[in-house]
Design a protein around this motif. Structure first.
Motif, PDB file in Angstrom:
ATOM      1  N   ALA A 161       0.861  -1.192   0.000  1.00  0.00           N
ATOM      2  CA  ALA A 161       0.000   0.000   0.000  1.00  0.00           C
ATOM      3  C   ALA A 161       0.893   1.236   0.000  1.00  0.00           C
ATOM      4  CB  ALA A 161      -0.931  -0.010   1.214  1.00  0.00           C
ATOM      5  N   LEU A 162       1.557   1.456  -1.125  1.00  0.00           N
ATOM      6  CA  LEU A 162       2.590   2.487  -1.201  1.00  0.00           C
ATOM      7  C   LEU A 162       2.132   3.787  -1.846  1.00  0.00           C
ATOM      8  CD1 LEU A 162       5.685   0.287  -2.041  1.00  0.00           C
ATOM      9  CD2 LEU A 162       5.308   1.637   0.020  1.00  0.00           C
ATOM     10  N   GLY A 163       0.844   3.939  -2.106  1.00  0.00           N
ATOM     11  CA  GLY A 163       0.360   5.194  -2.650  1.00  0.00           C
ATOM     12  C   GLY A 163       0.682   5.341  -4.121  1.00  0.00           C
ATOM     13  N   GLU A 365      -3.955   4.054  -3.232  1.00  0.00           N
ATOM     14  CA  GLU A 365      -3.761   4.848  -4.450  1.00  0.00           C
ATOM     15  C   GLU A 365      -2.837   4.203  -5.470  1.00  0.00           C
ATOM     16  OE1 GLU A 365      -3.723   9.293  -4.942  1.00  0.00           O
ATOM     17  OE2 GLU A 365      -3.274   9.169  -2.815  1.00  0.00           O
ATOM     18  N   MET A 366      -2.175   3.120  -5.116  1.00  0.00           N
ATOM     19  CA  MET A 366      -1.320   2.471  -6.116  1.00  0.00           C
ATOM     20  C   MET A 366      -2.154   1.703  -7.143  1.00  0.00           C
ATOM     21  SD  MET A 366       0.522  -0.407  -3.728  1.00  0.00           S
ATOM     22  CE  MET A 366       1.694  -0.860  -5.010  1.00  0.00           C
ATOM     23  N   ALA A 380     -11.826   5.829  -0.014  1.00  0.00           N
ATOM     24  CA  ALA A 380     -11.465   4.687  -0.856  1.00  0.00           C
ATOM     25  C   ALA A 380     -10.156   4.045  -0.407  1.00  0.00           C
ATOM     26  CB  ALA A 380     -11.376   5.113  -2.312  1.00  0.00           C
ATOM     27  N   CYS A 381      -9.221   4.854   0.109  1.00  0.00           N
ATOM     28  CA  CYS A 381      -7.987   4.263   0.635  1.00  0.00           C
ATOM     29  C   CYS A 381      -8.299   3.373   1.839  1.00  0.00           C
ATOM     30  CB  CYS A 381      -7.001   5.361   1.021  1.00  0.00           C
ATOM     31  SG  CYS A 381      -6.182   6.131  -0.398  1.00  0.00           S
ATOM     32  N   ALA A 383     -11.199   1.989   2.506  1.00  0.00           N
ATOM     33  CA  ALA A 383     -12.049   0.876   2.072  1.00  0.00           C
ATOM     34  C   ALA A 383     -11.247  -0.210   1.363  1.00  0.00           C
ATOM     35  CB  ALA A 383     -13.160   1.393   1.162  1.00  0.00           C
ATOM     36  N   THR A 384     -10.322   0.185   0.484  1.00  0.00           N
ATOM     37  CA  THR A 384      -9.521  -0.837  -0.214  1.00  0.00           C
ATOM     38  C   THR A 384      -8.529  -1.495   0.730  1.00  0.00           C
ATOM     39  OG1 THR A 384      -7.963   0.854  -1.004  1.00  0.00           O
ATOM     40  CG2 THR A 384      -9.784   0.243  -2.480  1.00  0.00           C
ATOM     41  N   GLY A 385      -8.034  -0.747   1.723  1.00  0.00           N
ATOM     42  CA  GLY A 385      -7.174  -1.363   2.732  1.00  0.00           C
ATOM     43  C   GLY A 385      -7.905  -2.449   3.494  1.00  0.00           C
ATOM     44  N   LYS A 386      -9.137  -2.160   3.870  1.00  0.00           N
ATOM     45  CA  LYS A 386      -9.967  -3.146   4.580  1.00  0.00           C
ATOM     46  C   LYS A 386     -10.277  -4.338   3.672  1.00  0.00           C
ATOM     47  CE  LYS A 386     -14.435  -3.529   7.006  1.00  0.00           C
ATOM     48  NZ  LYS A 386     -15.169  -4.445   6.107  1.00  0.00           N
ATOM     49  N   ALA A 387     -10.652  -4.059   2.424  1.00  0.00           N
ATOM     50  CA  ALA A 387     -11.003  -5.139   1.501  1.00  0.00           C
ATOM     51  C   ALA A 387      -9.805  -6.042   1.214  1.00  0.00           C
ATOM     52  CB  ALA A 387     -11.531  -4.543   0.194  1.00  0.00           C
ATOM     53  N   ALA A 388      -8.635  -5.438   1.039  1.00  0.00           N
ATOM     54  CA  ALA A 388      -7.440  -6.243   0.774  1.00  0.00           C
ATOM     55  C   ALA A 388      -7.084  -7.105   1.982  1.00  0.00           C
ATOM     56  CB  ALA A 388      -6.275  -5.334   0.396  1.00  0.00           C
ATOM     57  N   ALA A 389      -7.241  -6.551   3.191  1.00  0.00           N
ATOM     58  CA  ALA A 389      -6.962  -7.321   4.403  1.00  0.00           C
ATOM     59  C   ALA A 389      -7.908  -8.515   4.515  1.00  0.00           C
ATOM     60  CB  ALA A 389      -7.098  -6.427   5.631  1.00  0.00           C
ATOM     61  N   GLU A 390      -9.177  -8.293   4.201  1.00  0.00           N
ATOM     62  CA  GLU A 390     -10.126  -9.402   4.230  1.00  0.00           C
ATOM     63  C   GLU A 390      -9.803 -10.421   3.139  1.00  0.00           C
ATOM     64  OE1 GLU A 390     -13.744  -7.195   4.007  1.00  0.00           O
ATOM     65  OE2 GLU A 390     -13.856  -6.902   6.189  1.00  0.00           O
ATOM     66  N   GLY A 391      -9.241  -9.930   2.022  1.00  0.00           N
ATOM     67  CA  GLY A 391      -8.790 -10.838   0.983  1.00  0.00           C
ATOM     68  C   GLY A 391      -7.633 -11.696   1.453  1.00  0.00           C
ATOM     69  N   VAL A 392      -6.717 -11.101   2.205  1.00  0.00           N
ATOM     70  CA  VAL A 392      -5.601 -11.853   2.781  1.00  0.00           C
ATOM     71  C   VAL A 392      -6.119 -12.946   3.705  1.00  0.00           C
ATOM     72  CG1 VAL A 392      -3.614 -11.722   4.327  1.00  0.00           C
ATOM     73  CG2 VAL A 392      -3.946  -9.942   2.600  1.00  0.00           C
TER      74      VAL A 392
END
Length: 400
Positions: A161-163, A365-366, A380-381, A383-392
């Protein structure tokens, strides 16, 4: 999930949200951040009041993400603006809705929320390593430059998550692009978003009006029509009203900002008022008294149409209602509030995992999306952080 370890690269809002979700699920999380402290861009955004989200109708809210709406919709549905406000409240940070519909913490600044958030992450066992810069891959390991030298890290999953590429001095410099491209990840070139634009001002106009706000106007482009104000700069124009049109203007062949200098008056009324005004007055006084224009608006008319004093009242009224300001180019991406471009969505599965790199996820944002200012970017940052974590979490369960 105990015993599992996840490496997160990037300590901005998306990375920290992922750390929050993963650690709450009992996963050991280490966040690697290149800068001396985390969330520097987040703190900068909160200096003049942290606009954390927006209170408008949710259907309108998700529509602000344009072509990326379909890809972001699921993540946003799972972390709506109201959910974000509840999350902030769980950290002891109450929020309020401003007159514009934008949502701010009562404390206004980002630092109280960040301190409370970092305290919770610490209590959940999250380890944060600053001055650890990711420099690529070595087989199935992640490589970092640290004050003590280069290290390699292997974990059960990684989340990047490097922006994007705006404000590189705060950490988002897109240095990661070649390392992912080498692994076969398609990345669309970054472009400035929510940015100012260059205009070929005359020397007189530039020296006289740089830094002057142009208030109470409406601006139109392919993005629509919005009211507010913008600022004249030495290079051109900037400000929230310009940012609202930035994507449409950036992508236009011959970008032009169409400005209504008197949104409260009709064209016919302006023409009549100008025609009735005594001709003995100077042209500038006619514009000031009959049309109610400020000095900067009058100067803009003269700058964009040097022959305006020779035109009829009807023609002048038409220009007051729709003055085209020709733009030459967007300002450099390093000055932009955010960026467009990034990892192509076709490279991301439904769990935000990179298809060419099983076990490596991405958020924030990447990814290739953009949004206007007003709380949309931060939402959105998160929300996507949460979604990616749930994906993990889902991937780790599947992998056994």
């Amino acid at each position: 999930m105990h015993g599992r370890q996840v490496t997160i690269i990037g300590g901005g809002p998306a990375g920290l949200m992922a750390a929050d979700v993963l650690s709450a699920a009992g996963i050991a999380v280490t966040v690697f951040e290149a800068m001396p402290t985390v969330a520097r861009k987040f703190l900068m955004a909160g200096k003049s009041g942290l606009n954390i989200t927006h209170s408008e109708d949710y259907g309108d809210f998700v529509g602000r993400f344009g072509v990326a709406q379909d890809r972001l919709q699921t993540a946003l549905d799972a972390f709506t603006p109201n959910m974000l406000r509840e999350w902030a409240l769980s950290l002891g940070q109450e929020t309020f809705v401003g007159t514009s519909g934008r949502v701010f913490p009562v404390a206004m600044k980002a630092s109280p929320l960040l301190r409370a958030w970092l305290s919770r992450l610490e209590s959940q066992g999250v380890e944060i390593k600053t001055r650890h810069r990711w420099v690529g891959f070595e087989d199935d390991r992640l490589v970092f430059e640290t004050p003590a030298g280069e290290i390699t890290v292997k974990s059960d999953a990684g989340l990047i998550a490097l922006g994007g590429a705006s404000w590189p001095k705060l950490g988002s410099n897109a240095a990661w692009v070649p390392w992912l491209r080498e692994k076969g990840v398609a990345i669309n070139d970054f472009q400035p978003a929510n940015c100012g634009f260059d205009v070929d001002w005359s020397d007189y106009f530039r020296e006289r009006f740089a830094g002057t706000p142009v208030k109470s106007v409406a601006v139109s482009s392919d993005a629509g029509r919005f009211e507010g104000e913008f600022v004249i700069t030495r290079h051109g124009v900037e400000g929230s009203l310009v940012y609202a049109h930035a994507a449409a203007l950036r992508d236009a062949d011959k970008p032009s900002l169409i400005v209504d200098l008197a949104p409260g008056r009709t064209e016919s009324r302006l023409a009549n008022d100008l025609e009735r005004h005594p001709r003995k007055d100077s042209f500038s006084n006619r514009l000031r008294k009959a049309a109610g224009l400020s000095p900067v608006k009058i100067a803009l008319l003269r700058e964009c149409r040097p022959d305006i004093a020779t035109l009829s009242s009807t023609e002048v009224a038409s220009l007051i209602k729709a003055l085209p300001i020709a733009l030459t180019s967007p300002r450099p991406i390093a000055e932009a509030i955010s960026s467009a471009g990034g990892i192509d969505w076709r490279e991301i599965d439904a769990n935000y995992m990179l298809r060419p790199l099983p076990g490596i996820f991405a958020a924030g944002e990447m990814l290739d999306w953009e949004a206007p200012t007003g709380g949309y970017l931060l939402t959105a940052c998160f929300a996507t952080g949460k979604a990616a974590a749930e994906g993990v979490i889902s991937w780790l369960k599947h992998e056994g």
